[in-house]
Design a protein around this motif. Sequence first.
Motif, short mmCIF file in Angstrom:
data_model
loop_
_atom_site.label_atom_id
_atom_site.label_comp_id
_atom_site.label_asym_id
_atom_site.label_seq_id
_atom_site.Cartn_x
_atom_site.Cartn_y
_atom_site.Cartn_z
N LEU A 74 0.84 -1.24 -0.13
CA LEU A 74 0.08 0.01 -0.14
C LEU A 74 0.96 1.28 0.08
N ALA A 75 0.42 2.34 -0.78
CA ALA A 75 1.21 3.50 -0.71
C ALA A 75 1.06 4.25 0.79
N ALA A 76 2.01 4.88 1.05
CA ALA A 76 1.74 5.62 2.39
C ALA A 76 0.72 6.50 2.68
N SER A 77 0.30 6.90 1.26
CA SER A 77 -0.67 8.04 1.49
C SER A 77 -2.06 7.20 1.61
N THR A 78 -2.21 5.98 0.90
CA THR A 78 -3.44 5.13 1.28
C THR A 78 -3.33 4.67 2.60
N ARG A 79 -2.36 4.23 3.30
CA ARG A 79 -2.27 3.90 4.54
C ARG A 79 -2.62 4.99 5.55
N ASP A 80 -2.03 6.40 5.07
CA ASP A 80 -2.81 7.39 5.86
C ASP A 80 -4.33 7.78 5.79
N ALA A 81 -4.66 7.59 4.61
CA ALA A 81 -6.23 7.79 4.55
C ALA A 81 -7.11 6.74 5.23
N ASN A 82 -6.53 5.54 5.40
CA ASN A 82 -7.44 4.54 5.97
C ASN A 82 -7.25 4.25 7.41
N ALA A 83 -6.16 5.14 7.80
CA ALA A 83 -5.89 4.94 9.25
C ALA A 83 -7.16 5.51 10.00
N ARG A 84 -8.27 6.31 9.39
CA ARG A 84 -9.24 6.78 10.21
C ARG A 84 -10.28 5.60 10.58
N PHE A 85 -10.13 4.48 10.01
CA PHE A 85 -10.85 3.22 10.37
C PHE A 85 -10.35 2.61 11.60
N PHE A 86 -8.80 2.78 11.74
CA PHE A 86 -8.26 1.93 12.86
C PHE A 86 -7.79 2.83 14.10
N THR A 87 -8.13 2.26 15.38
CA THR A 87 -7.95 2.78 16.56
C THR A 87 -6.44 3.31 16.57
N ASP A 88 -5.26 2.72 16.14
CA ASP A 88 -4.02 3.18 16.22
C ASP A 88 -3.39 3.00 14.71
N PRO A 89 -3.43 4.20 14.22
CA PRO A 89 -2.70 4.03 12.48
C PRO A 89 -1.65 3.26 12.17
N ASP A 108 -1.68 0.32 13.01
CA ASP A 108 -2.30 -1.05 12.64
C ASP A 108 -2.58 -1.40 11.33
N VAL A 109 -2.71 -0.38 10.52
CA VAL A 109 -3.05 -0.29 9.20
C VAL A 109 -1.86 -1.12 8.46
N PRO A 110 -2.16 -2.42 7.75
CA PRO A 110 -1.25 -3.24 7.15
C PRO A 110 -0.57 -2.61 6.15
N VAL A 111 0.48 -3.17 5.63
CA VAL A 111 1.36 -2.45 4.68
C VAL A 111 1.08 -3.12 3.46
N HIS A 112 0.63 -4.27 3.46
CA HIS A 112 0.25 -5.26 2.30
C HIS A 112 -1.11 -5.40 2.05
N CYS A 113 -1.44 -6.01 0.72
CA CYS A 113 -3.04 -6.19 0.47
C CYS A 113 -2.83 -7.33 -0.64
N ILE A 114 -3.81 -8.01 -0.81
CA ILE A 114 -4.34 -8.41 -2.06
C ILE A 114 -5.32 -7.67 -3.01
N THR A 115 -4.94 -7.53 -4.16
CA THR A 115 -6.06 -6.59 -4.76
C THR A 115 -6.29 -7.35 -6.16
N GLN A 116 -7.54 -7.26 -6.88
CA GLN A 116 -7.55 -7.33 -8.06
C GLN A 116 -6.71 -6.72 -8.80
N GLY A 117 -6.27 -7.24 -10.08
CA GLY A 117 -5.46 -6.19 -10.84
C GLY A 117 -6.41 -5.49 -11.65
N ILE A 118 -5.63 -4.35 -12.29
CA ILE A 118 -6.46 -3.34 -13.22
C ILE A 118 -6.83 -4.24 -14.34
N GLY A 119 -6.17 -5.30 -14.90
CA GLY A 119 -6.42 -6.25 -16.11
C GLY A 119 -7.73 -7.03 -15.80
N THR A 120 -7.76 -7.44 -14.21
CA THR A 120 -9.11 -8.26 -13.73
C THR A 120 -10.23 -7.35 -13.53
#
Length: 261
Positions: free
Chosen positions: A158-173, A175-187
């Motif tokens: 995850l981009a640092a900016s995405t982790r920052d944006a999603n920190a609002r959902f977590f009690t402790d910023p 805790d936002v994970p660094v990695h994800c599984i995402t459908q690809g753009i081709g998918t």
Amino acid sequence: MAEVVLTRTADEASALAAAHVAREIAARPRLVLGVATGSTPEGFYRHLARCLAAEGTDTSGVRAFALDEYVGLPADHPESYAAVIDRTVTMPLGLDPAHVHVPDGRAADPFAAAVAYDRAIDAAGGVDIQILGIGRNGHIGFNEPGSSLGSRTRVKTLAASTRDANARFFTDPRDVPVHCITQGIGTIREARHLILLAFGADKSTALAGAVEGPVSASLPGSAIQLHPHVTVLADEDAAQKLTQAEAYREAWALKPAAQSF
Ligand code: PGA
């Protein structure tokens, strides 16, 4: 060119999209719906639940695939996308949990889980309607700027900016994970119809780039321009940087098949 539908409020856009998807589900009881998380589609899911309930539509055959999932969150974490999809999609729409798929972020081998996810989408016959939000940095799913426009479901950082944006959902910023599984753009591009929702001024730059900018891996949302059937719904704030807004309004008002995507 994508069809761009501009509404005054996010609620109007969500209601329009929901009415369309509800009609499609009524017509195709085994429809495969691609679902997004985040704040953007929450109103859409509420409207969709209401439309389906009002019509008494049987949703037990509907299949759903989420766009993405964090890697490594504990099974009971309320912000895992499995939990979010369960709360915001599966339960309110009355879907069969056995038909709702989220990438397995807790798999011992997340790389293999990502490959298996694409196979599961194929086995379901592909996604009929994919709901998308867009990140402030132009991401779709968790495909951050620089992601290949042909990418498949895979493990990403995850981009640092995405982790920052999603920190609002977590009690402790932290805790936002660094990695994800995402459908690809081709998918994502293989879904038969893309519905992209964008609300609020902080999406206006990304939305203008996605709809009117050059197609570029630097702005993953611009990949929608390569798709033959896209509907973009945006509120006034998100639409403020679109240069062709009047043309979109006119095209929607004069559309031959009135108010249908
Ligand atoms: P949001 O996220 O809906 O919470 O703004 C959208 C996204 O990051 O794709």
